[in-house]
Design a protein around this motif. Sequence first.
Motif, PDB file in Angstrom:
ATOM      1  N   GLN A  60      19.864  25.256  14.839  1.00  0.00           N
ATOM      2  CA  GLN A  60      18.692  24.474  14.489  1.00  0.00           C
ATOM      3  C   GLN A  60      18.624  24.207  12.990  1.00  0.00           C
ATOM      4  O   GLN A  60      19.104  24.997  12.177  1.00  0.00           O
ATOM      5  N   LEU A  61      18.026  23.092  12.621  1.00  0.00           N
ATOM      6  CA  LEU A  61      17.913  22.713  11.226  1.00  0.00           C
ATOM      7  C   LEU A  61      16.918  23.605  10.479  1.00  0.00           C
ATOM      8  O   LEU A  61      15.900  24.030  11.044  1.00  0.00           O
ATOM      9  N   HIS A 276      29.354  24.770  16.844  1.00  0.00           N
ATOM     10  CA  HIS A 276      30.513  24.600  15.965  1.00  0.00           C
ATOM     11  C   HIS A 276      30.207  24.366  14.495  1.00  0.00           C
ATOM     12  O   HIS A 276      31.137  24.197  13.708  1.00  0.00           O
ATOM     13  N   MET A 277      28.951  24.356  14.114  1.00  0.00           N
ATOM     14  CA  MET A 277      28.615  24.232  12.696  1.00  0.00           C
ATOM     15  C   MET A 277      27.302  24.963  12.442  1.00  0.00           C
ATOM     16  O   MET A 277      26.389  24.891  13.251  1.00  0.00           O
ATOM     17  N   ARG A 278      27.255  25.680  11.325  1.00  0.00           N
ATOM     18  CA  ARG A 278      26.001  26.312  10.946  1.00  0.00           C
ATOM     19  C   ARG A 278      25.890  26.366   9.437  1.00  0.00           C
ATOM     20  O   ARG A 278      26.867  26.632   8.722  1.00  0.00           O
ATOM     21  N   VAL A 279      24.699  26.072   8.958  1.00  0.00           N
ATOM     22  CA  VAL A 279      24.363  26.297   7.561  1.00  0.00           C
ATOM     23  C   VAL A 279      23.870  27.727   7.467  1.00  0.00           C
ATOM     24  O   VAL A 279      22.979  28.137   8.219  1.00  0.00           O
ATOM     25  N   GLU A 280      24.478  28.495   6.567  1.00  0.00           N
ATOM     26  CA  GLU A 280      24.176  29.924   6.484  1.00  0.00           C
ATOM     27  C   GLU A 280      23.096  30.164   5.438  1.00  0.00           C
ATOM     28  O   GLU A 280      23.279  29.858   4.263  1.00  0.00           O
ATOM     29  N   HIS A 570      25.381  24.533  -0.673  1.00  0.00           N
ATOM     30  CA  HIS A 570      25.094  24.862   0.719  1.00  0.00           C
ATOM     31  C   HIS A 570      26.252  25.669   1.284  1.00  0.00           C
ATOM     32  O   HIS A 570      27.419  25.285   1.148  1.00  0.00           O
ATOM     33  N   ARG A 571      25.940  26.779   1.929  1.00  0.00           N
ATOM     34  CA  ARG A 571      26.954  27.593   2.591  1.00  0.00           C
ATOM     35  C   ARG A 571      27.104  27.082   4.024  1.00  0.00           C
ATOM     36  O   ARG A 571      26.175  27.190   4.825  1.00  0.00           O
TER      37      ARG A 571
END
Length: 616
Positions: A60-61, A276-280, A570-571
Amino acid sequence: MHPRLALVLPFVALAIPAFADVTISHGYSTFGDLKYGPDFTHFDYANPDAPQGGTLSQRQLFGYDTFDSLNAFIIKGDSAPEVSVHLYDSLMVRANDEPDALYGLIAETIEYPEDLSYVTFNMRPEARFHDGEPVTAQDVVFTLNALRTEGHPLYRNRFADVLNVEAETDLRVRFDLAGNAGSGLLGAIAELPVLPEHFYDTVPFADSWMDTPLGSGAYELTNVNAPRTLTFCKHADYWAANLPVNVGRNNFDCFNYEYFADDTVGLEAFAAGEYHMRVEYRSSSWATGYDFPAARAGFVKQMLIPDGSPGSAQGIWLNMRNPVLQDIRVRQALDYAFNFEWTNETIFYGAYYRTDSFFENTDMQASGLPEGAELALLEEFRDQLPPEIFTEPAFVPNVSGNRPRDRAALRKAGELLDAAGWVVGDDGVRRNAAGEPMQLDFPDSSRGLERIMIPYTENLKALGIDVEFDIIDPSSWTQRRQAFDFDLSSTAWQVAVTPSTELRAFYGSAAADAEGSNNLTGIADPVVDALIERVVIAESREELNTTARALDRVLRSKHIWVPGWSIDNHRVAVWDIFGIPEEPAPYDFFRNMDFWWFDREKYDALVAQGALDPGL
């Protein structure tokens, strides 16, 4: 002539004097010329040959925990932010490689006079909602009026200087603006999501609901499994697919969002290839959480993606509606109790630097003593400002030691509380002259904050403050936040690259008592209000920077928050199945993901190795 005027033509209209100079342009920039001319074919950072297809599946964003509403424009409920990101086209769209430029989407051209007394948009006749109905000027009128009367208070503040909006024809809409409304307002209007008036004939605008929203954008909402999953897939007949602003954009067939209330579970799901994608957002996870088989094999990669946007104004906001927190000495004491240096080293793995500005990492950030144009501006308000504004550098928080309890800092905090009349009794509790204990309520909905805030609240308790840090469910926290039912709140705001009227919603007096507003501290100060208005009407980048620095300096002097932490990138962790532009645009990372694409060869290679299941 104002430098933002890109194309000035003689134009006659009933509401303006004959032969007045009116700009008619394919784009709009708050300051300076546009980078892209009227015949541009695509943004420089877009890949016009990007492959089409596949799904971008992600967490989720913005780290939201849950959602129970698909109405993204009101204060009720926990709305899913992805709805406003994907569903609605706007009159114009921002270029992510310019700080303040927009180019036509629904609107083919924009018109405005030099005095900015109005702005008119000429709309494309081919614009359509997903049900095939045309997007008209009447929809634009409906959108603004609904947002200002029944929408989130943010919209009421942002568009307070719109005096009237009128559909002159089905494809021409005009906004009349107050004097000194400022050039930034035109951009804010241009970014309005245009909502379909006919959809709200049966769905109440002001209510929280789970009906499937009707939009006009490249994607439509195709699957909802509240509160776990949202899926947006391409609309089969998207009207604007070939416009220059969309070339190389919207390359995925679908965007899928997985919600996790527990981020540890979310990371485990990512490691297993469930998305398949995440901002940590957690430094500990970034430092230690990616030691799983797929990452060790090189199937998953970690990226640091720079972002030229202002850093978040992240911190613990102090609700001055509580009489206890109206004393600046109390607020200063709460600042001294937070040991950032120990927190950063012990909990954050040294990943952050201390935030000290409301315009972090920009030329709008105040530093040192005021001088030049900033000093001259502040002089206008000298009799309303504390003397130290002129004699001391812009406030920066205390630097603490490498132990969780910095004795020198806590001693200073104690002295401030003593001076404010809050004295420690025999039972170790601070009380005022009436014998009332100092009690502070610190609710939040994020389990991830416990490891940071418990040491902080332990320091407050060591000072004799009865503070309760409590993790509550997201819906309860939303309700309490909207009613300002808290004393401390850990929240992050991020201003625009070119801030304007949205500052009223964060720090303006008009928002201080508006339920659900973003003015968490309840600040209502005439100098702050005046400086915000100076930011709004700034006519050059230099003037904007000068005025914002003065505003920053004044806000920091008021100690309305305990400054938190920042990072200038951004990580991002991805399964290596995506194509990313070689030179991403410097602004708005989340919008830049619209220009990624699915790399079928990479994906097939991971499937062949058994790393991912087939199906994308």
